[in-house]
Design a protein around this motif. Structure first.
Motif, PDB file in Angstrom:
ATOM      1  N   MET A 287       0.854  -1.203   0.000  1.00  0.00           N
ATOM      2  CA  MET A 287       0.000   0.000   0.000  1.00  0.00           C
ATOM      3  C   MET A 287       0.882   1.243   0.000  1.00  0.00           C
ATOM      4  SD  MET A 287      -2.935   1.086   2.783  1.00  0.00           S
ATOM      5  CE  MET A 287      -1.751   1.265   4.120  1.00  0.00           C
ATOM      6  N   SER A 288       0.709   2.127  -0.930  1.00  0.00           N
ATOM      7  CA  SER A 288       1.475   3.368  -0.970  1.00  0.00           C
ATOM      8  C   SER A 288       0.892   4.358   0.017  1.00  0.00           C
ATOM      9  CB  SER A 288       1.434   3.966  -2.382  1.00  0.00           C
ATOM     10  OG  SER A 288       0.128   4.411  -2.692  1.00  0.00           O
ATOM     11  N   ASN A 289       1.691   5.398   0.330  1.00  0.00           N
ATOM     12  CA  ASN A 289       1.223   6.411   1.276  1.00  0.00           C
ATOM     13  C   ASN A 289      -0.076   7.047   0.835  1.00  0.00           C
ATOM     14  OD1 ASN A 289       3.283   6.066   3.059  1.00  0.00           O
ATOM     15  ND2 ASN A 289       4.584   7.679   2.213  1.00  0.00           N
ATOM     16  N   THR A 290      -0.230   7.242  -0.471  1.00  0.00           N
ATOM     17  CA  THR A 290      -1.420   7.924  -0.968  1.00  0.00           C
ATOM     18  C   THR A 290      -2.662   7.056  -0.858  1.00  0.00           C
ATOM     19  OG1 THR A 290      -0.842   7.203  -3.205  1.00  0.00           O
ATOM     20  CG2 THR A 290      -0.117   9.398  -2.532  1.00  0.00           C
ATOM     21  N   ASP A 291      -2.472   5.768  -0.538  1.00  0.00           N
ATOM     22  CA  ASP A 291      -3.609   4.876  -0.376  1.00  0.00           C
ATOM     23  C   ASP A 291      -4.079   4.788   1.074  1.00  0.00           C
ATOM     24  OD1 ASP A 291      -2.244   2.562  -2.802  1.00  0.00           O
ATOM     25  OD2 ASP A 291      -3.690   4.188  -3.066  1.00  0.00           O
ATOM     26  N   LYS A 292      -3.455   5.549   1.973  1.00  0.00           N
ATOM     27  CA  LYS A 292      -3.793   5.470   3.399  1.00  0.00           C
ATOM     28  C   LYS A 292      -5.236   5.901   3.634  1.00  0.00           C
ATOM     29  CE  LYS A 292      -0.592   6.834   6.299  1.00  0.00           C
ATOM     30  NZ  LYS A 292       0.247   7.724   7.154  1.00  0.00           N
TER      31      LYS A 292
ATOM     32  N   TYR B 176       6.807   9.923  13.253  1.00  0.00           N
ATOM     33  CA  TYR B 176       5.414   9.643  13.601  1.00  0.00           C
ATOM     34  C   TYR B 176       4.764  10.964  13.964  1.00  0.00           C
ATOM     35  CZ  TYR B 176       1.323   7.141  15.416  1.00  0.00           C
ATOM     36  OH  TYR B 176       0.052   6.650  15.603  1.00  0.00           O
ATOM     37  N   ALA B 177       3.758  11.356  13.164  1.00  0.00           N
ATOM     38  CA  ALA B 177       3.141  12.673  13.334  1.00  0.00           C
ATOM     39  C   ALA B 177       1.645  12.565  13.589  1.00  0.00           C
ATOM     40  CB  ALA B 177       3.387  13.536  12.099  1.00  0.00           C
ATOM     41  N   ILE B 178       1.194  13.353  14.555  1.00  0.00           N
ATOM     42  CA  ILE B 178      -0.228  13.539  14.833  1.00  0.00           C
ATOM     43  C   ILE B 178      -0.608  14.946  14.414  1.00  0.00           C
ATOM     44  CG2 ILE B 178      -1.926  13.869  16.681  1.00  0.00           C
ATOM     45  CD1 ILE B 178      -0.616  11.715  18.277  1.00  0.00           C
ATOM     46  N   ALA B 179      -1.806  15.106  13.860  1.00  0.00           N
ATOM     47  CA  ALA B 179      -2.392  16.435  13.665  1.00  0.00           C
ATOM     48  C   ALA B 179      -3.713  16.484  14.414  1.00  0.00           C
ATOM     49  CB  ALA B 179      -2.605  16.727  12.184  1.00  0.00           C
ATOM     50  N   CYS B 180      -3.928  17.585  15.123  1.00  0.00           N
ATOM     51  CA  CYS B 180      -5.169  17.752  15.870  1.00  0.00           C
ATOM     52  C   CYS B 180      -6.133  18.634  15.086  1.00  0.00           C
ATOM     53  CB  CYS B 180      -4.892  18.367  17.236  1.00  0.00           C
ATOM     54  SG  CYS B 180      -6.346  18.419  18.310  1.00  0.00           S
TER      55      CYS B 180
ATOM     56  N   SER C 118     -10.019  13.513   3.124  1.00  0.00           N
ATOM     57  CA  SER C 118      -9.299  14.496   2.313  1.00  0.00           C
ATOM     58  C   SER C 118      -8.124  15.084   3.088  1.00  0.00           C
ATOM     59  CB  SER C 118     -10.258  15.600   1.873  1.00  0.00           C
ATOM     60  OG  SER C 118      -9.582  16.587   1.122  1.00  0.00           O
ATOM     61  N   PHE C 119      -8.338  15.349   4.380  1.00  0.00           N
ATOM     62  CA  PHE C 119      -7.265  15.860   5.239  1.00  0.00           C
ATOM     63  C   PHE C 119      -6.128  14.851   5.335  1.00  0.00           C
ATOM     64  CE2 PHE C 119      -5.371  16.244   9.505  1.00  0.00           C
ATOM     65  CZ  PHE C 119      -4.969  17.581   9.490  1.00  0.00           C
ATOM     66  N   LEU C 120      -6.480  13.584   5.490  1.00  0.00           N
ATOM     67  CA  LEU C 120      -5.461  12.532   5.570  1.00  0.00           C
ATOM     68  C   LEU C 120      -4.712  12.406   4.244  1.00  0.00           C
ATOM     69  CD1 LEU C 120      -4.076  10.214   7.051  1.00  0.00           C
ATOM     70  CD2 LEU C 120      -5.996   8.739   6.405  1.00  0.00           C
ATOM     71  N   ASP C 121      -5.429  12.461   3.131  1.00  0.00           N
ATOM     72  CA  ASP C 121      -4.780  12.414   1.816  1.00  0.00           C
ATOM     73  C   ASP C 121      -3.761  13.543   1.675  1.00  0.00           C
ATOM     74  OD1 ASP C 121      -6.426  10.277   1.172  1.00  0.00           O
ATOM     75  OD2 ASP C 121      -7.845  11.491   0.002  1.00  0.00           O
ATOM     76  N   ASP C 122      -4.115  14.699   2.201  1.00  0.00           N
ATOM     77  CA  ASP C 122      -3.307  15.906   2.047  1.00  0.00           C
ATOM     78  C   ASP C 122      -2.086  15.911   2.960  1.00  0.00           C
ATOM     79  OD1 ASP C 122      -2.988  18.328   0.693  1.00  0.00           O
ATOM     80  OD2 ASP C 122      -3.916  19.468   2.313  1.00  0.00           O
TER      81      ASP C 122
END
Length: 347
Positions: A1-6, A224-228, A302-306
């Motif tokens: 699975m590529s990153n863009t498929d997450k 390892y990154a989190i976004a709130c 969409s946010f995750l894709d970005d």
């Protein structure tokens, strides 16, 4: 699975709780509802439950953050509990190490220590907290490393030790709303959490800096990154937009510099803000996902894709506690769930 498929279902979801004090209520009420929220999201498979250090704010009751972490951890059994974050300029590193060493000793394997370099308050209150303001942001990297040193295995002959704390495996996270913390987290090989729920402008730049500067460490081999983000989910878009007016009022008060408890939703914000204030609030709340389940799910995907973050943390400024619970329950269905002990035992 590529990153863009997450997909959302591939990553965990967590909670940032500001322990809001509702209009007409007390901090004691806020503590009860926060524990109830933590117990619910634990059952729904959330990864972690963080609280943030703020001071001199009538609408936020999380000033004694370490004590509240103990309260939440003591009332739950599996969810990770931590700080998002401890504002390090307000504390001696040894005190932080001892507090979190105590928490980890009481609730082993469940405590996170998130560190920030802002005061979490105004300058006058910062003076009252610290007694002086001689410390500066330049001290932050040294203070972070000092705390990590206190958690290291015992060193023969050490004159100053964190007891408890020494030799404990307590994950240290760096928090930020700019590229400063991102670069430091990368250089130290630590996990990173970005406050895009109120400071969206630097999100992409910070994630880029963090990933490009990341050096593997004994703590972490890959970034390892989190976004709130802010989320208000309800059964319909109309209902969610109504509930979100409490969020708008809270941020309007931030812009105006007025301190109030969390206010109930209103029929329309038009009577509360002018055009420039509305624009400013929406700029701060760029990463807010408000609506019915599919509306929110589409926006978050969409946010995750970005961003390609590894975890999404959610804060929900919802006045009615049952409506807030429902919002988090809706979200749980979108993400990878963490199995609780009760789920494992029943399997």
């Amino acid at each position: 699975m590529s990153n863009t498929d997450k997909k959302l279902s591939d990553i965990p979801v967590s909670v940032l709780d500001l322990v809001p004090v509702l209009a007409g209520k007390t901090p004691a009420d806020a503590f009860k509802t926060s524990l109830d929220l933590a117990q619910h999201v634990e059952r729904w498979g959330y990864q972690r439950f963080w609280m943030a250090e703020h001071h001199n704010m009538p609408g936020i009751a999380s000033s004694a953050t370490a004590i509240l972490i103990g309260h939440i951890a003591g009332g739950t059994s599996t969810i990770r509990v931590g700080s998002g974050g401890i504002m390090l300029p307000n504390h001696a590193p040894l005190v932080v190490a001892e507090q979190f060493g105590t928490l980890e000793s009481l609730y082993p394997g469940r405590i996170d220590l998130g560190l920030g370099r802002a005061p979490g308050t105004d300058q006058l209150t910062a003076m009252a907290l610290r007694r002086d303001l001689r410390g500066s942001v330049e001290d932050f990297p040294q203070n972070v490393q000092e705390i990590m040193g206190y958690f290291a295995p015992a060193t023969p002959g050490a004159r100053v030790r964190a007891v408890p704390g020494e030799g404990l495996n307590i994950p240290v996270w760096l928090l930020g709303s700019s590229t400063y913390g991102a670069q430091l987290a990368g250089m130290l090989g630590l996990p990173y959490a970005f406050a895009s729920h109120f400071a969206p402008a630097m999100l992409h730049a910070a994630l880029k800096v963090y990933r490009e500067s990341f050096t593997p460490s004994g703590t972490l081999q890959e970034p390892y990154a989190i976004a709130c983000v802010n989320v208000v989910a309800a059964d319909t878009d109309t209902e969610a937009n109504h509930l979100a007016t409490s969020l708008y009022q809270s941020f309007l008060n931030v812009i105006r510099g007025t301190a109030r408890q969390m206010q109930p939703p209103v029929e329309s914000m038009d009577d509360f803000w002018d055009g420039s204030e509305k624009y400013a609030v929406h700029q701060m709340l760029q990463y807010s996902f408000i609506g019915a389940p599919e509306t929110v799910k589409t926006g978050l995907q969409s946010f995750l894709d970005d961003t390609q973050v590894d975890e999404i943390m959610v804060t929900s400024h919802i006045f009615d506690h049952n409506a807030r619970l429902h919002s988090y329950e809706i979200l749980a269905d979108f993400f990878k769930r963490v199995e609780s002990e009760s789920i494992k035992q029943s399997a």
